[in-house]
Design a protein around this motif. Structure first.
Motif, short mmCIF file in Angstrom:
data_model
loop_
_atom_site.label_atom_id
_atom_site.label_comp_id
_atom_site.label_asym_id
_atom_site.label_seq_id
_atom_site.Cartn_x
_atom_site.Cartn_y
_atom_site.Cartn_z
N TYR A 32 0.85 -1.19 0.00
CA TYR A 32 0.00 0.00 0.00
C TYR A 32 0.88 1.24 0.00
CZ TYR A 32 -3.75 -3.17 1.17
OH TYR A 32 -4.66 -4.21 1.14
N HIS A 33 0.43 2.25 -0.72
CA HIS A 33 1.11 3.53 -0.80
C HIS A 33 0.15 4.55 -0.22
CE1 HIS A 33 3.45 6.49 -3.57
NE2 HIS A 33 4.07 6.33 -2.43
N GLU A 34 0.36 4.91 1.05
CA GLU A 34 -0.59 5.77 1.74
C GLU A 34 0.10 6.61 2.80
OE1 GLU A 34 -3.24 2.65 2.91
OE2 GLU A 34 -2.19 2.25 4.76
N THR A 53 1.55 -7.14 5.28
CA THR A 53 1.07 -5.90 4.68
C THR A 53 2.20 -4.88 4.82
OG1 THR A 53 -1.19 -6.41 5.34
CG2 THR A 53 -0.71 -4.12 4.75
N ARG A 55 3.66 -1.07 3.85
CA ARG A 55 3.22 0.26 3.42
C ARG A 55 4.41 1.20 3.23
NH1 ARG A 55 -0.91 2.73 7.44
NH2 ARG A 55 0.86 2.45 8.85
#
Length: 84
Positions: A32-34, A53, A55
């Motif tokens: 994830y790119h957040e 997960t 990030r």
């Protein structure tokens, strides 16, 4: 400074490289790119399901090296895999 998509792809590629080198191919990894408060990147491992997960923060300082961050998170996965 905002991280762009090419840096995110580089982060994923580097993480997967180290995942393979460490022999951790039995994990399902989600990227994830957040926005993350307080760090460049992080990882959450659910050991019993063999799921990770990972990030990467979208807004990081210029001193964030995505390759080093990816290797760092892969090392966390390696450490988590050693815990029974």
């Amino acid at each position: 400074m905002k991280k762009n998509n090419s840096e995110f792809l580089q982060f994923q590629k580097e993480f997967k490289k180290w995942q393979t080198r460490f022999g951790l191919n039995g994990y399902q990894v989600y990227f994830y790119h957040e926005d993350i408060d307080g760090c460049f990147a992080d990882i959450n491992v659910t050991q019993n399901k063999r799921v990770a997960t990972v990030r990467l923060d979208t807004k990081t300082s210029a001193d964030c090296n995505v390759k080093k961050s990816a290797k760092h998170e892969a090392l966390h996965l390696l450490c988590a895999s050693a815990v029974p």
